[in-house]
Design a protein around this motif. Structure first.
Motif, PDB file in Angstrom:
ATOM      1  N   LYS A  87      42.247  42.638  42.343  1.00 63.87           N
ATOM      2  CA  LYS A  87      42.514  41.783  43.283  1.00 63.87           C
ATOM      3  C   LYS A  87      43.302  41.136  43.833  1.00 63.87           C
ATOM      4  N   ARG A  88      43.770  40.844  42.682  1.00 65.08           N
ATOM      5  CA  ARG A  88      45.184  39.718  43.149  1.00 65.08           C
ATOM      6  C   ARG A  88      46.446  41.193  43.591  1.00 65.08           C
ATOM      7  N   ALA A  89      46.183  41.714  42.669  1.00 62.73           N
ATOM      8  CA  ALA A  89      47.116  43.099  43.621  1.00 62.73           C
ATOM      9  C   ALA A  89      47.320  43.482  44.739  1.00 62.73           C
ATOM     10  N   ARG A  90      46.245  43.871  44.999  1.00 63.43           N
ATOM     11  CA  ARG A  90      45.495  44.160  46.494  1.00 63.43           C
ATOM     12  C   ARG A  90      46.325  43.184  47.474  1.00 63.43           C
ATOM     13  N   GLU A  91      46.263  41.539  47.387  1.00 65.59           N
ATOM     14  CA  GLU A  91      46.547  40.548  47.668  1.00 65.59           C
ATOM     15  C   GLU A  91      47.854  40.136  47.465  1.00 65.59           C
ATOM     16  N   LEU A  92      48.449  40.328  46.555  1.00 62.68           N
ATOM     17  CA  LEU A  92      49.907  40.487  46.173  1.00 62.68           C
ATOM     18  C   LEU A  92      51.311  41.510  46.872  1.00 62.68           C
TER      19      LEU A  92
END
Length: 233
Positions: free
Chosen positions: A53-58
Protein backbone atom coordinates in the motif's frame (compact mmCIF):
# COMPACT_ATOMS: atom_id res chain seq x y z
CA UNK A 1 13.00 5.89 -11.67
CA UNK A 2 12.59 9.58 -10.81
CA UNK A 3 14.79 11.04 -8.12
CA UNK A 4 13.68 14.24 -6.42
CA UNK A 5 16.04 17.22 -6.41
CA UNK A 6 16.69 18.52 -2.91
CA UNK A 7 16.37 22.29 -3.23
CA UNK A 8 18.72 22.93 -0.29
CA UNK A 9 21.61 20.85 -1.64
CA UNK A 10 23.10 19.63 -4.86
CA UNK A 11 22.21 16.02 -3.98
CA UNK A 12 19.59 14.00 -5.78
CA UNK A 13 17.39 12.60 -3.04
CA UNK A 14 16.85 8.82 -2.97
CA UNK A 15 13.40 8.02 -1.57
CA UNK A 16 13.41 4.80 0.47
CA UNK A 17 10.67 2.52 1.83
CA UNK A 18 11.48 -0.07 4.53
CA UNK A 19 9.33 -3.23 4.79
CA UNK A 20 10.26 -5.39 7.78
CA UNK A 21 8.23 -6.94 10.60
CA UNK A 22 10.79 -6.19 13.33
CA UNK A 23 10.00 -2.83 14.91
CA UNK A 24 13.41 -2.31 16.48
CA UNK A 25 15.23 -3.12 13.26
CA UNK A 26 13.03 -0.73 11.26
CA UNK A 27 13.63 2.06 13.76
CA UNK A 28 17.39 1.57 13.77
CA UNK A 29 17.54 1.37 9.99
CA UNK A 30 15.49 4.53 9.61
CA UNK A 31 17.82 6.43 11.97
CA UNK A 32 20.88 5.16 10.11
CA UNK A 33 19.60 6.13 6.68
CA UNK A 34 18.31 9.53 7.77
CA UNK A 35 21.91 10.54 8.52
CA UNK A 36 22.62 10.55 4.78
CA UNK A 37 21.95 13.90 3.13
CA UNK A 38 20.77 12.26 -0.09
CA UNK A 39 18.41 9.72 1.55
CA UNK A 40 14.77 10.30 2.43
CA UNK A 41 13.03 7.44 4.29
CA UNK A 42 9.49 8.15 3.12
CA UNK A 43 7.84 5.38 5.17
CA UNK A 44 8.26 2.01 6.84
CA UNK A 45 5.84 -0.89 7.03
CA UNK A 46 5.49 -3.86 9.38
CA UNK A 47 4.13 -6.37 6.85
CA UNK A 48 3.78 -7.02 3.15
CA UNK A 49 0.22 -5.75 2.72
CA UNK A 50 1.00 -2.43 4.38
CA UNK A 51 4.25 -2.25 2.45
CA UNK A 52 2.52 -2.70 -0.91
CA UNK A 53 0.00 0.00 0.00
CA UNK A 54 2.79 2.40 0.93
CA UNK A 55 4.73 1.56 -2.22
CA UNK A 56 1.74 2.30 -4.44
CA UNK A 57 1.04 5.58 -2.66
CA UNK A 58 4.62 6.86 -2.44
CA UNK A 59 6.39 5.22 -5.41
CA UNK A 60 9.80 5.06 -3.69
CA UNK A 61 13.07 4.82 -5.58
CA UNK A 62 14.30 1.98 -3.35
CA UNK A 63 12.48 -0.61 -1.27
CA UNK A 64 14.40 -2.43 1.48
CA UNK A 65 12.47 -5.67 1.89
CA UNK A 66 12.72 -8.48 4.45
CA UNK A 67 12.03 -12.03 3.26
CA UNK A 68 10.50 -13.65 6.33
CA UNK A 69 7.32 -11.83 7.38
CA UNK A 70 3.85 -12.91 8.53
CA UNK A 71 1.12 -12.93 5.89
CA UNK A 72 2.65 -12.17 2.53
CA UNK A 73 6.24 -13.35 2.33
CA UNK A 74 8.98 -11.10 1.04
CA UNK A 75 9.14 -13.07 -2.21
CA UNK A 76 5.41 -12.60 -2.77
CA UNK A 77 5.69 -8.88 -2.07
CA UNK A 78 8.67 -8.67 -4.41
CA UNK A 79 6.78 -10.31 -7.27
CA UNK A 80 3.83 -7.94 -6.90
CA UNK A 81 6.09 -4.90 -6.62
CA UNK A 82 8.04 -5.88 -9.71
CA UNK A 83 4.84 -6.31 -11.72
CA UNK A 84 3.17 -3.12 -10.45
CA UNK A 85 6.08 -0.69 -10.38
CA UNK A 86 9.33 -2.06 -11.79
CA UNK A 87 10.85 1.42 -11.55
CA UNK A 88 11.23 0.90 -7.77
CA UNK A 89 14.51 -0.91 -7.08
CA UNK A 90 13.97 -3.67 -4.51
CA UNK A 91 16.86 -4.70 -2.28
CA UNK A 92 16.29 -7.82 -0.18
CA UNK A 93 17.69 -7.23 3.33
CA UNK A 94 17.43 -10.48 5.25
CA UNK A 95 19.04 -12.93 7.67
CA UNK A 96 18.70 -15.73 5.12
CA UNK A 97 21.93 -16.94 3.55
CA UNK A 98 20.27 -19.66 1.48
CA UNK A 99 21.32 -19.79 -2.16
CA UNK A 100 17.85 -20.95 -3.16
CA UNK A 101 16.16 -17.85 -1.70
CA UNK A 102 18.77 -15.59 -3.28
CA UNK A 103 18.23 -17.18 -6.70
CA UNK A 104 14.45 -16.93 -6.42
CA UNK A 105 14.64 -13.28 -5.35
CA UNK A 106 16.76 -12.45 -8.39
CA UNK A 107 14.39 -14.33 -10.69
CA UNK A 108 11.49 -12.30 -9.33
CA UNK A 109 13.18 -8.99 -10.02
CA UNK A 110 15.23 -8.02 -6.96
CA UNK A 111 18.08 -5.69 -7.85
CA UNK A 112 20.03 -6.49 -4.72
CA UNK A 113 20.37 -9.11 -1.98
CA UNK A 114 22.08 -8.21 1.29
CA UNK A 115 22.41 -10.04 4.60
CA UNK A 116 21.46 -8.10 7.73
CA UNK A 117 24.91 -8.40 9.28
CA UNK A 118 26.17 -5.93 6.65
CA UNK A 119 27.94 -2.90 8.10
CA UNK A 120 26.37 0.55 7.84
CA UNK A 121 28.84 1.98 5.33
CA UNK A 122 28.42 -0.97 2.97
CA UNK A 123 24.63 -0.73 3.14
CA UNK A 124 24.63 2.97 2.32
CA UNK A 125 27.02 2.38 -0.57
CA UNK A 126 24.91 -0.53 -1.85
CA UNK A 127 21.75 1.59 -1.97
CA UNK A 128 23.51 4.26 -4.02
CA UNK A 129 25.00 1.65 -6.36
CA UNK A 130 21.62 0.03 -6.99
CA UNK A 131 20.13 3.43 -7.84
CA UNK A 132 23.04 3.92 -10.26
CA UNK A 133 22.03 0.70 -12.01
CA UNK A 134 24.41 -1.85 -10.52
CA UNK A 135 23.23 -5.28 -9.34
CA UNK A 136 24.25 -5.83 -5.72
CA UNK A 137 24.77 -9.26 -4.15
CA UNK A 138 26.26 -9.75 -0.69
CA UNK A 139 29.86 -10.85 -1.34
CA UNK A 140 29.44 -13.89 0.88
CA UNK A 141 26.45 -15.05 -1.17
CA UNK A 142 27.98 -15.11 -4.65
CA UNK A 143 29.50 -18.58 -4.27
CA UNK A 144 26.20 -19.90 -2.89
CA UNK A 145 24.35 -18.50 -5.90
CA UNK A 146 26.69 -20.25 -8.33
CA UNK A 147 26.48 -23.49 -6.31
CA UNK A 148 22.68 -23.31 -6.34
CA UNK A 149 22.51 -23.02 -10.11
CA UNK A 150 25.05 -25.80 -10.57
CA UNK A 151 23.01 -28.09 -8.31
CA UNK A 152 19.83 -27.15 -10.15
CA UNK A 153 21.45 -27.94 -13.49
CA UNK A 154 22.78 -31.25 -12.21
CA UNK A 155 19.37 -32.27 -10.85
CA UNK A 156 17.66 -31.60 -14.16
CA UNK A 157 20.57 -33.12 -16.17
CA UNK A 158 20.65 -30.04 -18.43
CA UNK A 159 20.55 -26.28 -17.97
CA UNK A 160 17.40 -24.42 -18.87
CA UNK A 161 18.27 -22.45 -22.00
CA UNK A 162 16.61 -19.80 -24.07
CA UNK A 163 15.95 -20.53 -27.73
CA UNK A 164 19.27 -20.75 -29.54
CA UNK A 165 18.12 -18.17 -32.10
CA UNK A 166 17.57 -15.62 -29.33
CA UNK A 167 20.91 -16.27 -27.67
CA UNK A 168 22.83 -16.37 -30.93
CA UNK A 169 21.48 -12.94 -31.85
CA UNK A 170 23.84 -11.41 -29.29
CA UNK A 171 26.93 -9.80 -30.79
CA UNK A 172 30.40 -10.71 -29.55
CA UNK A 173 30.59 -7.39 -27.69
CA UNK A 174 27.20 -7.93 -26.04
CA UNK A 175 28.36 -11.34 -24.86
CA UNK A 176 31.47 -9.77 -23.34
CA UNK A 177 29.33 -7.18 -21.55
CA UNK A 178 26.92 -9.83 -20.23
CA UNK A 179 29.74 -11.98 -18.90
CA UNK A 180 31.28 -9.01 -17.07
CA UNK A 181 27.89 -8.13 -15.57
CA UNK A 182 27.65 -11.69 -14.28
CA UNK A 183 30.86 -11.03 -12.36
CA UNK A 184 29.24 -8.00 -10.71
CA UNK A 185 31.05 -5.36 -12.77
CA UNK A 186 29.60 -1.84 -12.90
CA UNK A 187 29.19 0.05 -16.19
CA UNK A 188 32.36 1.98 -15.36
CA UNK A 189 34.34 -1.23 -14.82
CA UNK A 190 32.95 -2.80 -18.01
CA UNK A 191 33.87 0.33 -19.96
CA UNK A 192 37.42 0.20 -18.61
CA UNK A 193 37.77 -3.53 -19.30
CA UNK A 194 36.56 -3.21 -22.89
CA UNK A 195 38.12 0.20 -23.54
CA UNK A 196 34.84 1.80 -24.61
CA UNK A 197 32.74 4.74 -23.40
CA UNK A 198 30.38 4.16 -20.46
CA UNK A 199 27.51 5.39 -22.65
CA UNK A 200 28.35 2.61 -25.12
CA UNK A 201 28.15 0.03 -22.33
CA UNK A 202 24.67 1.29 -21.42
CA UNK A 203 23.54 0.74 -25.01
CA UNK A 204 24.96 -2.80 -25.01
CA UNK A 205 23.17 -3.56 -21.72
CA UNK A 206 19.85 -2.37 -23.15
CA UNK A 207 20.39 -4.51 -26.26
CA UNK A 208 21.11 -7.60 -24.15
CA UNK A 209 17.98 -7.00 -22.05
CA UNK A 210 15.85 -6.67 -25.16
CA UNK A 211 17.29 -9.67 -27.00
CA UNK A 212 17.06 -12.00 -24.00
CA UNK A 213 13.68 -10.62 -22.90
CA UNK A 214 14.98 -9.73 -19.44
CA UNK A 215 14.16 -6.81 -17.16
CA UNK A 216 17.27 -5.96 -15.17
CA UNK A 217 21.05 -6.24 -15.00
CA UNK A 218 20.69 -8.70 -12.15
CA UNK A 219 18.61 -10.97 -14.38
CA UNK A 220 21.36 -10.81 -17.00
CA UNK A 221 23.84 -12.00 -14.37
CA UNK A 222 21.53 -14.83 -13.30
CA UNK A 223 20.96 -15.81 -16.93
CA UNK A 224 24.68 -16.02 -17.67
CA UNK A 225 25.37 -18.09 -14.54
CA UNK A 226 22.45 -20.42 -15.18
CA UNK A 227 22.63 -20.82 -18.95
CA UNK A 228 26.00 -19.73 -20.19
CA UNK A 229 26.34 -17.91 -23.51
CA UNK A 230 27.50 -18.90 -27.00
CA UNK A 231 31.18 -18.67 -27.76
CA UNK A 232 32.08 -15.09 -28.64
CA UNK A 233 35.21 -16.05 -30.53
Amino acid sequence: MTLALDATTTHMTIRILIIDDHTLFRSGLRLLLKRQADFDVVADAADGIEGLKRARELKPDVVLLDLNMPGLSGLEVLQILFQDQPESAVIILTVSEEGEELAEALRRGARGYLVKNIDAEALVSSIRRVVAGEPIIDPGMTAKLVAHFRNETSASHAPVRAQSSTRSSLTAREIQVARLLAKGASNKVVARELDVAESTVKIHVQNVLKKLNLNSRVQIAVYVIENGLPDDA
